[in-house]
Motif scaffolding. Structure first.
Motif, short mmCIF file in Angstrom:
data_model
loop_
_atom_site.label_atom_id
_atom_site.label_comp_id
_atom_site.label_asym_id
_atom_site.label_seq_id
_atom_site.Cartn_x
_atom_site.Cartn_y
_atom_site.Cartn_z
N LEU A 165 0.76 -1.40 -0.03
CA LEU A 165 -0.06 -0.07 -0.04
C LEU A 165 0.88 1.19 0.05
O LEU A 165 0.54 2.26 -0.71
N GLY A 166 1.79 1.16 0.77
CA GLY A 166 2.90 2.58 0.89
C GLY A 166 3.35 2.67 -0.58
O GLY A 166 3.57 3.75 -0.94
N VAL A 167 4.26 1.47 -0.97
CA VAL A 167 4.86 1.67 -2.27
C VAL A 167 3.69 2.19 -3.45
O VAL A 167 4.11 3.08 -4.32
N ASP A 168 2.54 1.71 -3.62
CA ASP A 168 1.42 1.90 -4.59
C ASP A 168 1.10 3.35 -4.63
O ASP A 168 0.92 3.90 -5.52
N ALA A 169 0.83 3.82 -3.17
CA ALA A 169 0.23 5.14 -3.00
C ALA A 169 1.42 5.96 -3.59
O ALA A 169 1.10 7.18 -4.34
N LEU A 170 2.75 5.80 -3.26
CA LEU A 170 3.79 6.75 -3.77
C LEU A 170 3.81 6.63 -5.32
O LEU A 170 3.80 7.58 -5.99
N VAL A 171 3.85 5.44 -5.80
CA VAL A 171 3.90 5.26 -7.36
C VAL A 171 2.80 5.80 -8.01
O VAL A 171 2.85 6.59 -8.97
N LEU A 183 -7.30 12.04 6.27
CA LEU A 183 -7.21 10.62 6.62
C LEU A 183 -6.94 10.44 8.17
O LEU A 183 -7.68 9.39 8.90
N LEU A 184 -5.99 11.23 8.63
CA LEU A 184 -5.79 11.05 10.31
C LEU A 184 -6.97 11.43 11.08
O LEU A 184 -7.09 10.79 12.09
N ALA A 185 -7.85 12.34 10.73
CA ALA A 185 -8.94 12.95 11.52
C ALA A 185 -9.91 11.82 11.83
O ALA A 185 -10.68 11.59 12.59
N ALA A 186 -10.25 11.43 10.29
CA ALA A 186 -11.44 10.39 10.27
C ALA A 186 -10.98 9.22 9.31
O ALA A 186 -11.44 8.97 8.05
N PRO A 187 -9.98 8.21 9.85
CA PRO A 187 -9.40 7.24 8.77
C PRO A 187 -10.29 6.45 8.17
O PRO A 187 -10.24 5.98 7.06
N PHE A 188 -11.60 6.15 8.96
CA PHE A 188 -12.63 5.23 8.63
C PHE A 188 -14.07 5.91 8.10
O PHE A 188 -14.96 5.04 8.39
N ALA A 189 -13.90 7.00 7.87
CA ALA A 189 -15.04 7.83 7.45
C ALA A 189 -15.93 7.16 6.16
O ALA A 189 -15.23 6.60 5.09
N LEU A 197 -9.45 0.20 2.26
CA LEU A 197 -8.05 -0.04 2.32
C LEU A 197 -7.58 -1.00 3.51
O LEU A 197 -6.81 -1.83 3.49
N ALA A 198 -8.44 -0.66 4.60
CA ALA A 198 -8.33 -1.37 5.72
C ALA A 198 -8.95 -3.12 5.21
O ALA A 198 -8.13 -3.77 5.88
N PHE A 243 -20.14 -1.01 -1.57
CA PHE A 243 -19.42 -0.75 -2.66
C PHE A 243 -17.74 -0.73 -2.59
O PHE A 243 -16.98 -1.41 -3.31
N TRP A 244 -17.38 -0.50 -1.32
CA TRP A 244 -15.95 -0.65 -1.10
C TRP A 244 -15.45 -1.88 -0.69
O TRP A 244 -14.20 -2.12 -0.72
N VAL A 245 -16.38 -3.12 -0.75
CA VAL A 245 -15.77 -4.42 -0.68
C VAL A 245 -15.84 -4.89 -2.13
O VAL A 245 -14.88 -5.61 -2.52
#
Length: 266
Positions: free
Chosen positions: A116-122, A142-148, A156-157, A211-213
């Motif tokens: 996930l980290g590599v893909d996000a950067l790329v 994302l930090l304030a509401a990571p699972f909004a 991503l989780a 939808f996110w699944v």
């Protein structure tokens, strides 16, 4: 547990699988991001790019790589047994299987975080100039509401959970067939059977996949049958959807335990 960590990390094939997964994910993420249309980046497009979802594969490449790690963990045990003949009681075998599951699950979770980290950067570097990703990939949001609801945090989780499930499936299926190659093939074929079946069962109850699944399930052919119906797509996982996801896993664990009851070796 320490023995299982050494066994998994001490073979070259483990690192080949990890390196291959990272490279394949980065290539797919760059290709997907480079083809995005101009304008504000939508959450489903961002998820598909960062998760490196390939429509023709039954699972994301990271989950497939985790399945390979799980299959290799048991395949190595079959080739070089870690339990001597005097310690192959049922309790010892189940304990070894639990230790392997813990190690494979942790390795799959770390692999998911790495990819996930590599893909996000790329993907960020490969985005066309006209694509605005500030809203979707805003670190403060994302930090304030990571699972909004509607954000990228939840899918991503779920991607990380899917990678761990893939590793466990590869391990348990290989424990049933006692062949790493056959275990990998069956693990890859399983979603092609389970996703359409579970989708049709959900449709009969008036539900559909959240939808996110669905964004993380590349094998869409069977699921297309339920999309034209009255869609009660859930924003979160309710009990019926959870049951559809967990029932195959429970059956697989039960089959692996029953197989150990009938054997005299792991």
């Amino acid at each position: 547990m320490a023995s299982e960590v050494r066994r998994l990390s001490g073979v070259r094939s483990t690192w080949v699988v990890v390196a291959g997964a990272v490279l394949v994910n980065a290539a797919v993420a760059a290709f997907t991001a480079a083809r995005l249309p101009a304008g504000e980046l939508a959450v489903p497009d961002a998820v598909r790019s960062v998760a490196a979802v390939v429509p023709v594969l039954p699972l994301p490449p990271t989950a497939l790589a985790a399945a390979v790690l799980g299959a290799l963990a048991y395949g190595n045990e079959a080739r070089w047994p870690g339990l001597p003949a005097s310690r192959v009681t049922l309790g010892r075998r189940l304990g070894a299987l639990l230790a392997k599951s813990s190690v494979v699950g942790a390795a799959a979770a770390l692999l998911a975080v790495l990819t996930l980290g590599v893909d996000a950067l790329v993907a960020w570097l490969a985005l066309p100039a006209g694509v605005d990703a500030s809203t979707v990939l805003d670190p403060s949001g994302l930090l304030a509401a990571p699972f909004a609801a509607g954000g990228p945090g939840r899918p991503l989780a779920a991607f990380a959970v899917l990678a761990v499930a893939g590793g466990w499936a590869g391990l348990l299926i290989t424990s049933l067939v006692r062949s790493a190659v056959v275990g990998i093939l069956l693990t890859g074929a399983l979603p092609a059977l389970l996703e359409p079946t579970a989708g049709l069962l959900l449709h009969r109850t008036g539900r559909n996949w959240p939808f996110w699944v669905r964004e993380l399930m590349p094998f869409q052919y069977g699921l297309d049958l339920v999309r034209d119906a009255a869609d009660r797509t859930a924003g979160a996982l309710d009990g019926v959807v959870v049951a559809a996801l967990l029932a195959p896993a429970a059956l697989l664990v039960l089959a692996a335990v029953l197989a150990q009851l009938r054997r005299r070796s792991l």
